[in-house]
Every structure is written in structure tokens, then in C-alpha cells.
Design a protein around this motif. Structure first.
Motif: not given
Length: 341
Positions: A80-109
Motif C-alpha cells: 500500500g506504500r509507494s514503491s521503494g523496496g524492502r530496504s526502504t520499508t525497513k528503514e521507515h519501520n525501524v529508523i522511523g520508530t527510533m527517531q519518533l521515540l527520540a522526539a517523544c523522549q524530549k517531549a515533557p508534555g
């Protein structure tokens, strides 16, 4: 003013539908949808921010919008996502989650975090228990594909929960999702005109209706229950029964040939089972949902059989006659076939 909810993955059907549904909740004041591409349809009252969660800029979005609840739905198998292959999907799933959690870590509210995981974390093997509880690990953990992604995602989320004990962190592990709109490797498999099946096996399968999963996500976001929860419809359905109810002819294939056949057909552009899906179709998987009912306080409106029946209504019939009737009890499906006594 109500809660301020940020939803990732709103360009996908599940994310967009959830964002619109949570925006209608009376306890919610604002909803901000985030994705790398604009959603294909109207999000109604949901505000959209075009941002990539793999980029640290997501921290500015959370801080600037004064977000107190994050619902992470962009962890996807890639369908359902735009084409980019398995490596792009993995990067979005794993690296994207890491960055999101890092942002949440800094959000006191921040007060609540809801993460879409998957029952795929348990894997599938002949040595697995009949029903997995949330505290169990699979005997053969996934080593590739989407299932490995969610294993990594869950490890990062658990780390975040330890660092931010003030945040209610909810991880939902849905069974295989089915419905009119759901697209996944499994729904593509069920739509094949002739279906290869693992020779000598008839897996027990458990399903969750897509609408029930949306309800579970809303419930988790609004109530803020901390913990990890299996989410599945009651009962099971055998693979052979599911395919008969779709009228699909089958071709039993040895497991090792099924993997080889998959690789050959994939190169030809034919959707076929991946290795992880082949394991699931061979050994099946059962989920214990006691914690879902007692701690999360949620019960799906559809059983496994009812979720599959609704899915079957939207799938073009196969070449074989359909069963005249199909009824099932918990864990013991029974059906009467046309032409049989």
C-alpha cells in the motif's frame, strides 16, 4: 481543550481512518496527522503536517503542537506504500520508530504513546504453544521481513518505556487483519486464483476485523492503559476451511518447493507468500486474549469466523462451489459442503 493527538502514517488507509475516528471523540481537542506524502482523501477536521518521522524535525512538530498523545501507525509490511523496496520499508519501520521515540523522549508534555505492533513477533513453528500469551516468546523468532521489523520496534519501545515511566505506553499486537480495505501479503494470498498450500499441514488461523482494530486503537489512545496486548477475534479457522469458503482451488506444495516457487513467481511480478507468511500458513498461530479483555477492557465485535466472512463478501468468488453453510464453535469450526451428505 481536550487531548492533542499526533497520528503517524495517515496517508495509509488505516492511519487516515483512525485519525478521522479519534477526531470525533469528545475527549479529543485536536488531531495532527503526519506522513511523508499527503493522504489520498479528505481527513476532515484532522490537521496534516507533511513530515518524515525518520527526520529529527518530528521533534519540533510534537513540541510545537503541544502533543500529549502519540499514536504510531506507520509500522507497515510495505503493502500500500509507494514503491521503494524492502530496504526502504525497513528503514521507515525501524529508523522511523527510533527517531519518533527520540522526539517523544524530549517531549515533557507527552502522556500517552500507542504503537501498532503485530502478532508476527511470535513467529510460527511446530514447537509453538497452542496459544501465545504476551509474556511468551516464539520458539523460532523471525529473522527477516516485517516480522523482524516489529521485533526491533518493540525492543525500542520497551526501552523508551523504561526511560519515561511517566508515559502510558500501549503496544497492540493484532492478529492477521481482514476487511474490505485491508491490504497485506495475506489478503493478496487469499485472492490468488489457484492457491499453493503447504503439503501435509492445515494451519489454525486467527483473524481480527479491521474495524475492531480501529476500535481497539481508539480505546487505547483514550484510556491510556499501560502494557502489551494481543488483539484477536474469538475462535480459529483452519486454512483449508478459509480457502473453501472463498471457492479457491488449492495446490499442495512441499514447504521447500513453496519457498522456491515464491522466489520465481515474485520475479515475474506475481504476489506469492513470503518466507514468514509460508511459516504462518504451515504452522498457524493462536493468541491468548485474556489480558485484552481484562486489563485493556476491550472485546472485538467480530469473531475470527465473522471477520473472515465479512472479508469473503468483498472478494471475487473462486472457481469452486462455496459451502452451503458454515458454522463454528470456539476452536472447533464445522462446515457442510455442497454435494456432501
Amino acid at each position: 481543550m481536550g487531548r492533542v493527538v499526533l497520528v503517524t502514517g495517515v496517508s495509509l488507509d488505516l492511519g487516515g481512518r483512525f485519525a478521522r475516528r479519534i477526531a470525533a471523540d469528545p475527549t479529543v481537542g485536536r488531531v495532527i496527522g503526519v506522513d511523508v506524502v499527503p493522504p489520498p482523501g479528505d481527513l476532515g477536521p484532522v490537521g496534516f503536517v507533511r513530515a518524515d518521522i525518520r527526520n529529527p524535525v518530528i521533534a519540533k512538530v510534537i513540541a510545537g503542537q503541544e502533543v500529549d498523545t502519540v499514536v504510531h501507525l506507520s509500522v507497515q509490511p510495505g503493502v500500500g506504500r509507494s514503491s521503494g523496496g524492502r530496504s526502504t520499508t525497513k528503514e521507515h519501520n525501524v529508523i522511523g520508530t527510533m527517531q519518533l521515540l527520540a522526539a517523544c523522549q524530549k517531549a515533557p508534555g507527552l502522556e500517552r504513546l500507542v504503537v501498532r505492533s503485530s502478532a508476527d513477533v511470535y513467529g510460527s513453528s511446530s514447537r509453538d504453544p497452542a496459544m501465545f500469551t504476551e509474556d511468551m516468546d516464539g520458539k523460532r523468532l523471525p529473522r527477516s521481513g516485517f516480522a523482524k521489523d516489529v521485533l526491533e520496534v518493540e525492543s525500542y519501545v520497551r526501552g523508551f518505556a523504561r526511560r519515561r515511566p511517566d508515559v502510558a505506553v500501549t503496544m497492540l499486537r493484532p492478529a492477521a487483519l481482514l476487511g474490505r480495505r485491508e491490504e497485506s501479503p495475506l489478503t493478496h494470498y487469499f485472492r490468488l486464483p489457484v492457491v499453493p498450500t503447504p503439503l501435509g499441514y492445515d494451519a489454525r488461523l486467527q483473524f481480527l476485523h479491521e474495524d475492531d482494530f480501529l476500535d481497539a486503537l481508539v480505546h487505547a489512545a483514550v484510556d491510556g492503559v499501560h502494557g502489551t496486548f494481543n488483539v484477536a477475534g474469538a475462535g480459529v479457522l483452519m486454512l483449508s476451511q478459509a480457502l473453501r469458503r472463498l471457492g479457491r482451488p488449492t495446490v499442495p506444495v512441499p514447504g521447500f518447493l513453496l519457498d522456491g516457487l515464491g522466489s520465481a513467481l515474485k520475479q515475474a511480478g506475481v504476489p506469492v507468500p513470503s518466507r514468514e507468511l509460508t511459516s504462518y500458513l504451515t504452522f498457524g498461530r493462536g493468541l491468548d486474549t485474556t489480558r485484552m479483555r481484562t486489563m485493556l477492557g476491550f472485546t472485538p465485535a467480530h469473531t475470527t469466523e465473522e471477520a473472515f466472512a465479512d472479508f469473503a463478501r468483498w472478494v471475487s468468488p473462486g472457481l469452486l462451489p462455496l459451502p452451503r453453510q458454515a458454522t463454528a464453535t470456539q476452536g472447533a469450526p464445522i462446515e457442510t459442503e455442497v454435494g456432501l451428505g
